[in-house]
Scaffold this active site. Structure first.
Site, PDB file in Angstrom:
ATOM      1  N   ARG A  15       2.477 -49.087 -54.638  1.00 29.01           N
ATOM      2  CA  ARG A  15       1.624 -49.519 -55.562  1.00 29.01           C
ATOM      3  C   ARG A  15       0.560 -50.428 -54.959  1.00 29.01           C
ATOM      4  O   ARG A  15       0.468 -50.770 -53.525  1.00 29.01           O
ATOM      5  CB  ARG A  15       2.730 -50.273 -56.590  1.00 29.01           C
ATOM      6  CG  ARG A  15       3.263 -49.423 -57.228  1.00 29.01           C
ATOM      7  CD  ARG A  15       4.530 -50.435 -58.139  1.00 29.01           C
ATOM      8  NE  ARG A  15       5.422 -50.833 -57.320  1.00 29.01           N
ATOM      9  CZ  ARG A  15       6.251 -51.746 -58.063  1.00 29.01           C
ATOM     10  NH1 ARG A  15       6.079 -51.960 -59.377  1.00 29.01           N
ATOM     11  NH2 ARG A  15       7.250 -52.360 -56.993  1.00 29.01           N
ATOM     12  N   LYS A  75       3.916 -56.550 -55.208  1.00 24.44           N
ATOM     13  CA  LYS A  75       5.278 -57.195 -54.729  1.00 24.44           C
ATOM     14  C   LYS A  75       5.029 -58.691 -54.069  1.00 24.44           C
ATOM     15  O   LYS A  75       3.908 -59.081 -53.619  1.00 24.44           O
ATOM     16  CB  LYS A  75       6.117 -56.401 -53.890  1.00 24.44           C
ATOM     17  CG  LYS A  75       6.514 -55.162 -54.320  1.00 24.44           C
ATOM     18  CD  LYS A  75       7.435 -55.303 -55.679  1.00 24.44           C
ATOM     19  CE  LYS A  75       8.585 -55.808 -55.262  1.00 24.44           C
ATOM     20  NZ  LYS A  75       9.608 -56.263 -56.527  1.00 24.44           N
ATOM     21  N   TYR A  94       3.989 -60.410 -58.386  1.00 27.28           N
ATOM     22  CA  TYR A  94       5.289 -60.501 -58.638  1.00 27.28           C
ATOM     23  C   TYR A  94       5.853 -61.542 -57.679  1.00 27.28           C
ATOM     24  O   TYR A  94       5.736 -61.387 -56.303  1.00 27.28           O
ATOM     25  CB  TYR A  94       6.082 -59.246 -58.886  1.00 27.28           C
ATOM     26  CG  TYR A  94       6.096 -58.496 -60.043  1.00 27.28           C
ATOM     27  CD1 TYR A  94       6.179 -58.848 -61.135  1.00 27.28           C
ATOM     28  CD2 TYR A  94       5.315 -57.153 -60.050  1.00 27.28           C
ATOM     29  CE1 TYR A  94       5.960 -58.317 -62.454  1.00 27.28           C
ATOM     30  CE2 TYR A  94       5.026 -56.464 -61.012  1.00 27.28           C
ATOM     31  CZ  TYR A  94       5.371 -56.871 -62.494  1.00 27.28           C
ATOM     32  OH  TYR A  94       5.525 -56.097 -63.397  1.00 27.28           O
ATOM     33  N   HIS A  96       9.604 -63.397 -58.279  1.00 31.02           N
ATOM     34  CA  HIS A  96      10.963 -63.389 -58.388  1.00 31.02           C
ATOM     35  C   HIS A  96      11.482 -64.523 -57.543  1.00 31.02           C
ATOM     36  O   HIS A  96      12.461 -64.220 -56.622  1.00 31.02           O
ATOM     37  CB  HIS A  96      11.668 -62.125 -58.121  1.00 31.02           C
ATOM     38  CG  HIS A  96      11.176 -60.827 -58.925  1.00 31.02           C
ATOM     39  ND1 HIS A  96      11.434 -60.903 -60.390  1.00 31.02           N
ATOM     40  CD2 HIS A  96      10.215 -60.058 -58.798  1.00 31.02           C
ATOM     41  CE1 HIS A  96      10.721 -60.009 -60.840  1.00 31.02           C
ATOM     42  NE2 HIS A  96      10.055 -59.260 -60.132  1.00 31.02           N
ATOM     43  N   GLU A 118       6.033 -62.216 -63.357  1.00 26.99           N
ATOM     44  CA  GLU A 118       7.288 -61.911 -64.482  1.00 26.99           C
ATOM     45  C   GLU A 118       7.542 -63.221 -65.227  1.00 26.99           C
ATOM     46  O   GLU A 118       8.336 -63.144 -66.485  1.00 26.99           O
ATOM     47  CB  GLU A 118       8.383 -61.906 -63.346  1.00 26.99           C
ATOM     48  CG  GLU A 118       8.936 -62.860 -62.696  1.00 26.99           C
ATOM     49  CD  GLU A 118       8.195 -63.121 -61.405  1.00 26.99           C
ATOM     50  OE1 GLU A 118       8.738 -64.046 -60.575  1.00 26.99           O
ATOM     51  OE2 GLU A 118       6.991 -62.251 -61.086  1.00 26.99           O
ATOM     52  N   ASP A 270      16.208 -57.819 -58.571  1.00 29.20           N
ATOM     53  CA  ASP A 270      15.233 -58.744 -58.280  1.00 29.20           C
ATOM     54  C   ASP A 270      15.410 -60.136 -58.413  1.00 29.20           C
ATOM     55  O   ASP A 270      14.789 -61.018 -58.055  1.00 29.20           O
ATOM     56  CB  ASP A 270      13.891 -58.104 -59.097  1.00 29.20           C
ATOM     57  CG  ASP A 270      12.958 -57.281 -58.101  1.00 29.20           C
ATOM     58  OD1 ASP A 270      13.292 -57.137 -57.084  1.00 29.20           O
ATOM     59  OD2 ASP A 270      12.610 -56.414 -59.040  1.00 29.20           O
TER      60      ASP A 270
END
Length: 372
Positions: A15, A75, A94, A96, A118, A270
Site C-alpha cells: 500500500r 503502516k 496508522y 496502533h 485509527e 493490530d
C-alpha cells in the site's frame, strides 16, 4: 506544505500513503508532494504516474524524512523510520500504539507530531479512517477462514458453505462493528451458518433487522462466547476499543477445548488480539497451530489486496491531509475535534487517553499542546 510519501517497508506491504489522484489534488492546491521512487509500483502506480500529476520523485526514504514537513504513510513507522523522524514533523498514518510500547517510546523520543488514522472520529462516533480497512479485513477474514479450513492448510477439511446433504460450516464472529458486519455478509454469502456476538443490544437489533433470519445473534457474555466458540468451525475476532488494547474474549482454555482443525482469524491483532493464544504473524508466514487450532493473525491483512485497500483508504484520508496541509496541524486540530482525537503523541508526550492508560504513561490533554 511539503508532504512526503515514503515507500512502505513492512513485510509484504504494497500500500502507499497517497495515490496519484490524491497527489494531483494536493499539488493543484499549491502544496509540494515528494514521493519515494517505487512507492506505488507494487499496486500499479508507476513513478511516471506520480510525476505526471506534479509529484517530485525522491531517491530514498532518508531524503523524504529529512525534507518533508508532513509524512503520509499507511503502516506504523518501522524502527529505522522512527530514527529519521524529527522534532515538530507531522506523521499521519496508522499507529496502533496501545499494543506497541517500543514504537511509542520511539515516537516520544522523536518529538514528532503523531496523528493516528485509527483514532480520528466523526460526528456519529465512528472511526472514518479505520472503517475502510475494517471493511477490507472483515471481508478478507472469511476468505482466509475458508482457505484455512482446507485439509492442506491444517484445517478440518470443511467447506464453508457445505453441499446438499452436508451441513455448512459454523462461523462465529466476535463483534458486530464494521469488520464484523462485513465478515457476516461474506460468510452468509458463502452460505455458512453465521452467529454474531456483541455487547450492544442496539447493534444486535440493527443486525437482526438488516439480515433477518439468515443471521443468528447473541449477547456477549462469557457463557455465550464459550458455547459458541466450542461449537464453531471458524471464529473471527473483530472487536475494537478505539485506541486501546483489544479485550481477550477467547481464553487459552477455550482454544484447548475447540475442535481440532477449526480456524481462528484475529482481525484485532493490530491492537493486541482478542484471543489469548494470538501472536502477530505476517503474509510470509500467516498461520500457526495451537492446540490443533489454526490461527491466522496477520497484522496488515488489507496489504494482501493492496490496490483496493489503498484507494479505499485515500478516499477517506485525503480531506484530512488537505486540512493539515492547508491550515497547519495546530489550526486544523483546534477547529476539528474529530481530527484532534487522532493526536496520539506530540513533542514527547502521550496525548491519547486510551494509549496512556494501556501503557502506563501520563496523559497530556491535547488542548494543552494546542494552546502552547
Amino acid at each position: 506544505m511539503l508532504i512526503g510519501v515514503p515507500r512502505e517497508i513492512k513485510s509484504n506491504e504494497n500500500r502507499v500513503g497517497l495515490v496519484p489522484g490524491s497527489v494531483r489534488e494536493l499539488t493543484h492546491q499549491g502544496h509540494r508532494v515528494m514521493v519515494e521512487r517505487g512507492a506505488g509500483v507494487g499496486i500499479g502506480f508507476s513513478d511516471e504516474a506520480y510525476a505526471t500529476v506534479g509529484a517530485e520523485l525522491a531517491e530514498s526514504a532518508h531524503e523524504i524524512f529529512a525534507q518533508a514537513e508532513m509524512l503520509v504513510k499507511v503502516k506504523e513507522p518501522q524502527p529505522r523510520e522512527c530514527t529519521m523522524l524529527r522534532d515538530g514533523q507531522i506523521l499521519f498514518t496508522y499507529l496502533h500504539l496501545a499494543a506497541d510500547r517500543a514504537q511509542t517510546e520511539a515516537l516520544i523520543h522523536s518529538r514528532a507530531i503523531c496523528i493516528a488514522y485509527e483514532t480520528v472520529t466523526d460526528a456519529r462516533r465512528g472511526l472514518p479512517l479505520l472503517a475502510p480497512m475494517s471493511e477490507v479485513a472483515g471481508r478478507m477474514s472469511v476468505q482466509v477462514a475458508a482457505h484455512c479450513l482446507e485439509t492442506q492448510q491444517g484445517g478440518g477439511g470443511v467447506l464453508l458453505g457445505g453441499v446438499p446433504g452436508v451441513p455448512a460450516a459454523k462461523v462465529v464472529i466476535l463483534g458486530g462493528g464494521v469488520s464484523g458486519t462485513n465478515a457476516a455478509r461474506m460468510a452468509m454469502g458463502m452460505e455458512a451458518q453465521v452467529t454474531v456476538i456483541d455487547r450492544s443490544l442496539q447493534r444486535l437489533n440493527e443486525l437482526d433487522m438488516q439480515f433477518g433470519a439468515r443471521l443468528h445473534t447473541l449477547f456477549s457474555t462469557a457463557e455465550n462466547i464459550e458455547r459458541a466458540v466450542m461449537d464453531a468451525d471458524a471464529v473471527i475476532g473483530a472487536v475494537l476499543i478505539p485506541g486501546a488494547t483489544a479485550p481477550k474474549l477467547v481464553t487459552r482454555e477455550m482454544v484447548r477445548r475447540m475442535r481440532p482443525g477449526s480456524v481462528m482469524v484475529d482481525i484485532a491483532i493490530d491492537q493486541g488480539g482478542c484471543f489469548e493464544t494470538s501472536r502477530p504473524t505476517s503474509h510470509d508466514d500467516p498461520t500457526f497451530v495451537e492446540y490443533g487450532v489454526v490461527h491466522y493473525c496477520v497484522t496488515n491483512m488489507p496489504g494482501a489486496v493492496a490496490r483496493t485497500s489503498t484507494v479505499a483508504l485515500n478516499n477517506a484520508t485525503l480531506p484530512f491531509v488537505q486540512a493539515l496541509a492547508g491550515k497547519g496541524w495546530k489550526r486544523a486540530l483546534k477547529y476539528d475535534p474529530h481530527l484532534k482525537a487522532g493526536l496520539n503523541v506530540a513533542f514527547g508526550r502521550v496525548t491519547h487517553e486510551a494509549v496512556a492508560q494501556a501503557l502506563g504513561y501520563h496523559y497530556l490533554v491535547p488542548d494543552e499542546i494546542l494552546a502552547d
